[in-house]
Design a protein around this motif. Structure first.
Motif, short mmCIF file in Angstrom:
data_model
loop_
_atom_site.label_atom_id
_atom_site.label_comp_id
_atom_site.label_asym_id
_atom_site.label_seq_id
_atom_site.Cartn_x
_atom_site.Cartn_y
_atom_site.Cartn_z
N ALA A 195 26.60 -20.06 -36.12
CA ALA A 195 26.19 -19.52 -37.52
C ALA A 195 25.99 -18.02 -37.57
O ALA A 195 26.19 -17.26 -38.30
CB ALA A 195 24.99 -20.10 -37.88
N GLU A 196 25.35 -17.40 -36.42
CA GLU A 196 25.20 -16.09 -36.42
C GLU A 196 26.35 -15.11 -36.52
O GLU A 196 26.49 -14.22 -37.09
CB GLU A 196 24.31 -15.66 -34.89
N ALA A 197 27.20 -15.82 -35.60
CA ALA A 197 28.54 -14.98 -35.58
C ALA A 197 29.04 -15.23 -36.80
O ALA A 197 30.02 -14.04 -37.24
CB ALA A 197 29.58 -15.69 -34.29
N GLU A 198 29.42 -16.23 -37.53
CA GLU A 198 29.81 -16.26 -38.94
C GLU A 198 29.17 -15.33 -39.93
O GLU A 198 29.94 -14.54 -40.69
CB GLU A 198 29.98 -17.80 -39.41
N ASN A 199 27.90 -15.47 -39.69
CA ASN A 199 27.11 -14.37 -40.60
C ASN A 199 27.53 -12.90 -40.44
O ASN A 199 27.86 -11.84 -41.46
CB ASN A 199 25.62 -14.39 -40.49
N ALA A 200 27.62 -12.75 -39.12
CA ALA A 200 28.23 -11.20 -38.79
C ALA A 200 29.34 -10.75 -39.38
O ALA A 200 29.59 -9.81 -39.94
CB ALA A 200 28.03 -10.85 -37.40
N ARG A 201 30.47 -11.83 -39.29
CA ARG A 201 31.69 -11.91 -39.66
C ARG A 201 31.74 -11.58 -41.12
O ARG A 201 32.50 -10.48 -41.70
CB ARG A 201 32.66 -12.86 -39.36
N VAL B 13 31.47 -7.86 -46.41
CA VAL B 13 30.64 -7.29 -47.58
C VAL B 13 30.63 -5.90 -47.59
O VAL B 13 30.89 -5.17 -48.29
CB VAL B 13 29.40 -7.85 -47.38
N THR B 14 30.46 -5.39 -46.26
CA THR B 14 30.62 -3.81 -45.95
C THR B 14 31.87 -3.17 -46.34
O THR B 14 32.00 -2.14 -46.88
CB THR B 14 30.33 -3.72 -44.34
N MET B 15 33.03 -4.01 -45.87
CA MET B 15 34.27 -3.54 -46.16
C MET B 15 34.53 -3.41 -47.73
O MET B 15 34.93 -2.30 -48.08
CB MET B 15 35.41 -4.36 -45.69
N PRO C 103 33.94 -19.59 -55.31
CA PRO C 103 33.33 -19.78 -54.20
C PRO C 103 33.17 -18.50 -53.34
O PRO C 103 31.90 -18.24 -52.82
CB PRO C 103 33.74 -21.14 -53.36
N VAL C 104 34.46 -18.16 -53.17
CA VAL C 104 34.32 -16.84 -51.97
C VAL C 104 33.84 -15.69 -52.56
O VAL C 104 33.10 -15.05 -52.13
CB VAL C 104 35.89 -16.67 -51.58
N LEU C 105 34.33 -15.41 -54.20
CA LEU C 105 33.90 -14.53 -54.80
C LEU C 105 32.17 -14.33 -54.84
O LEU C 105 31.62 -13.47 -54.59
CB LEU C 105 34.59 -14.23 -56.04
N ILE C 106 31.68 -15.60 -55.19
CA ILE C 106 30.18 -15.64 -55.46
C ILE C 106 29.44 -15.19 -53.95
O ILE C 106 28.51 -14.48 -54.13
CB ILE C 106 29.89 -16.80 -55.47
N GLU C 107 30.03 -15.63 -53.03
CA GLU C 107 29.28 -15.18 -51.63
C GLU C 107 29.22 -13.84 -51.52
O GLU C 107 28.22 -13.09 -51.00
CB GLU C 107 30.03 -16.16 -50.63
N ILE C 108 30.49 -13.31 -51.87
CA ILE C 108 30.64 -11.69 -51.53
C ILE C 108 29.89 -11.03 -52.39
O ILE C 108 29.19 -10.18 -52.15
CB ILE C 108 32.25 -11.34 -51.26
N ALA C 109 30.09 -11.33 -53.90
CA ALA C 109 29.41 -10.37 -55.05
C ALA C 109 27.83 -10.70 -54.69
O ALA C 109 27.09 -9.69 -55.12
CB ALA C 109 29.93 -11.16 -56.30
#
Length: 101
Positions: free
Chosen positions: A8-14, A19-21, A40-46
């Protein structure tokens, strides 16, 4: 459980990297991509991009995509993860004149 925590930590870091990109992109370039992303992807990033940066991107997105994203973000802010869009007021661009008595 330890392996799951590390995963989970690795996924969060990725995800943070994604987001940083997007935060590093020009708003108009990010907006072009955001117009095409699945919600669903857009919401997570935004929801993780700095609000000031996200406002620049949102302003350059297509009106339809920006509206859908805004509704989803508002729904999340209200704690409602269902798709009860009928409960949200429709934002209209015209003013309806009031009748005087």
């Amino acid at each position: 459980m330890h392996d799951q925590d590390q995963k989970a930590e690795a996924e969060n870091a990725r995800f943070k990297g994604i987001v940083t990109m997007y935060e590093g992109m020009k708003p108009k370039d990010a907006a072009r991509v955001f117009d095409r992303l699945e919600m669903p992807v857009l919401i997570e990033i935004a929801s993780q991009i700095a609000p000031r940066k996200m406002s620049d991107i949102l302003g350059l997105m297509s009106p339809e995509a920006a509206e859908r994203l805004t509704v989803e973000l508002a729904r999340r802010a209200g704690g409602d993860k269902s798709s009860a869009s009928a409960e949200l007021p429709k934002i209209e661009g015209k003013v309806v004149p009031q009748k005087s008595n």
